[in-house]
Write a protein that holds these residues in place. Structure first.
Motif, short mmCIF file in Angstrom:
data_model
loop_
_atom_site.label_atom_id
_atom_site.label_comp_id
_atom_site.label_asym_id
_atom_site.label_seq_id
_atom_site.Cartn_x
_atom_site.Cartn_y
_atom_site.Cartn_z
N LEU A 114 15.74 35.26 40.41
CA LEU A 114 17.04 34.81 39.92
C LEU A 114 18.07 35.87 40.22
CD1 LEU A 114 18.90 32.95 38.22
CD2 LEU A 114 18.03 34.15 36.20
N LEU A 115 19.18 35.48 40.85
CA LEU A 115 20.30 36.36 41.11
C LEU A 115 21.42 35.99 40.15
CD1 LEU A 115 21.81 38.47 42.86
CD2 LEU A 115 22.49 36.56 44.34
N LEU A 116 21.88 36.97 39.35
CA LEU A 116 23.00 36.77 38.44
C LEU A 116 24.25 37.38 39.05
CD1 LEU A 116 21.32 37.80 35.07
CD2 LEU A 116 21.59 35.50 36.00
N ILE A 117 25.34 36.62 39.10
CA ILE A 117 26.61 37.10 39.63
C ILE A 117 27.64 36.94 38.52
CG2 ILE A 117 28.39 36.78 41.38
CD1 ILE A 117 26.15 35.44 43.12
N PHE A 118 28.25 38.05 38.12
CA PHE A 118 29.29 38.02 37.10
C PHE A 118 30.64 38.13 37.80
CE2 PHE A 118 25.53 39.26 34.87
CZ PHE A 118 25.65 38.64 33.64
N THR A 119 31.55 37.22 37.48
CA THR A 119 32.85 37.20 38.14
C THR A 119 33.97 36.95 37.14
OG1 THR A 119 34.11 36.18 39.95
CG2 THR A 119 32.69 34.72 38.68
N ARG A 120 35.11 37.48 37.47
CA ARG A 120 36.32 37.13 36.73
C ARG A 120 36.92 35.92 37.43
NH1 ARG A 120 38.61 39.87 33.01
NH2 ARG A 120 38.00 41.98 32.51
N ASN A 121 37.56 35.07 36.66
CA ASN A 121 38.29 33.98 37.29
C ASN A 121 39.45 34.63 38.06
OD1 ASN A 121 37.00 32.86 34.72
ND2 ASN A 121 37.46 31.05 35.90
N PRO A 122 39.64 34.25 39.34
CA PRO A 122 40.66 34.91 40.16
C PRO A 122 42.08 34.48 39.77
CG PRO A 122 39.55 33.21 41.42
CD PRO A 122 38.85 33.29 40.09
N GLU A 123 42.68 35.23 38.87
CA GLU A 123 44.02 34.92 38.37
C GLU A 123 44.92 36.14 38.54
OE1 GLU A 123 43.80 33.48 34.35
OE2 GLU A 123 42.11 32.17 34.83
N LEU A 124 46.14 35.90 38.96
CA LEU A 124 47.13 36.95 39.17
C LEU A 124 47.28 37.81 37.92
CD1 LEU A 124 49.17 38.01 41.28
CD2 LEU A 124 50.89 36.59 40.16
N GLY A 125 47.16 39.11 38.09
CA GLY A 125 47.34 40.05 36.99
C GLY A 125 46.10 40.27 36.14
N LYS A 126 45.00 39.57 36.45
CA LYS A 126 43.78 39.69 35.63
C LYS A 126 42.59 40.28 36.38
CE LYS A 126 44.82 36.10 32.29
NZ LYS A 126 44.27 34.94 31.58
N VAL A 127 42.79 40.61 37.66
CA VAL A 127 41.68 41.17 38.45
C VAL A 127 42.12 42.46 39.12
CG1 VAL A 127 40.59 38.93 38.87
CG2 VAL A 127 42.28 39.79 40.49
N LYS A 128 41.16 43.36 39.31
CA LYS A 128 41.39 44.61 40.04
C LYS A 128 42.63 45.34 39.53
CE LYS A 128 37.90 44.40 42.74
NZ LYS A 128 36.80 45.26 42.32
N LYS A 129 42.70 45.55 38.21
CA LYS A 129 43.90 46.13 37.60
C LYS A 129 44.19 47.55 38.07
CE LYS A 129 43.78 43.20 33.55
NZ LYS A 129 43.71 43.12 32.10
N ARG A 130 43.16 48.37 38.23
CA ARG A 130 43.41 49.75 38.72
C ARG A 130 43.92 49.72 40.14
NH1 ARG A 130 37.88 52.49 36.87
NH2 ARG A 130 37.25 50.37 37.33
N LEU A 131 43.38 48.85 40.98
CA LEU A 131 43.86 48.70 42.34
C LEU A 131 45.28 48.16 42.34
CD1 LEU A 131 43.18 48.85 45.37
CD2 LEU A 131 42.26 46.53 45.18
N ALA A 132 45.55 47.20 41.47
CA ALA A 132 46.88 46.58 41.39
C ALA A 132 47.96 47.59 41.05
CB ALA A 132 46.87 45.45 40.37
N ALA A 133 47.60 48.63 40.30
CA ALA A 133 48.59 49.66 39.94
C ALA A 133 49.18 50.31 41.19
CB ALA A 133 47.94 50.71 39.05
#
Length: 92
Positions: free
Chosen positions: A12-31
């Motif tokens: 079994l492979l488990l993949i955890f993901t955030r829903n791809p929404e503006l302002g809610k992903v990759k916050k450190r990169l977004a800075a």
């Protein structure tokens, strides 16, 4: 892994993901590059993850952070879609 029959294991492979929404992903990169660019990077990484995992001969579950969309890049015939539970990453 769960036992299927003697001398055989199902993987079994488990993949955890955030829903791809503006302002809610990759916050450190977004800075440094902005929310829109960070979202584009995240979507690229999601697409790459789909490409490298979709043909693996294992059961695959994708756990979403906010809600489980009916249609998105994770083919429901290949990936089982589930919702993460818990207040924070540690609980999830």
């Amino acid at each position: 892994m769960k036992k299927v029959k003697e001398n055989s294991l199902e993987e079994l492979l488990l993949i955890f993901t955030r829903n791809p929404e503006l302002g809610k992903v990759k916050k450190r990169l977004a800075a440094g590059i902005g929310d829109t660019s960070a979202l584009n990077v995240y979507k690229y990484l999601l697409k790459h993850t789909v490409e490298v995992t979709e043909n693996l001969q294992v059961e695959k579950w994708v756990f979403y952070s906010e809600d489980v969309p009916e249609e998105d890049i994770w083919d429901k015939n290949v990936f089982s879609k589930k919702l993460q539970h818990g207040k924070d990453l540690g609980e999830r």
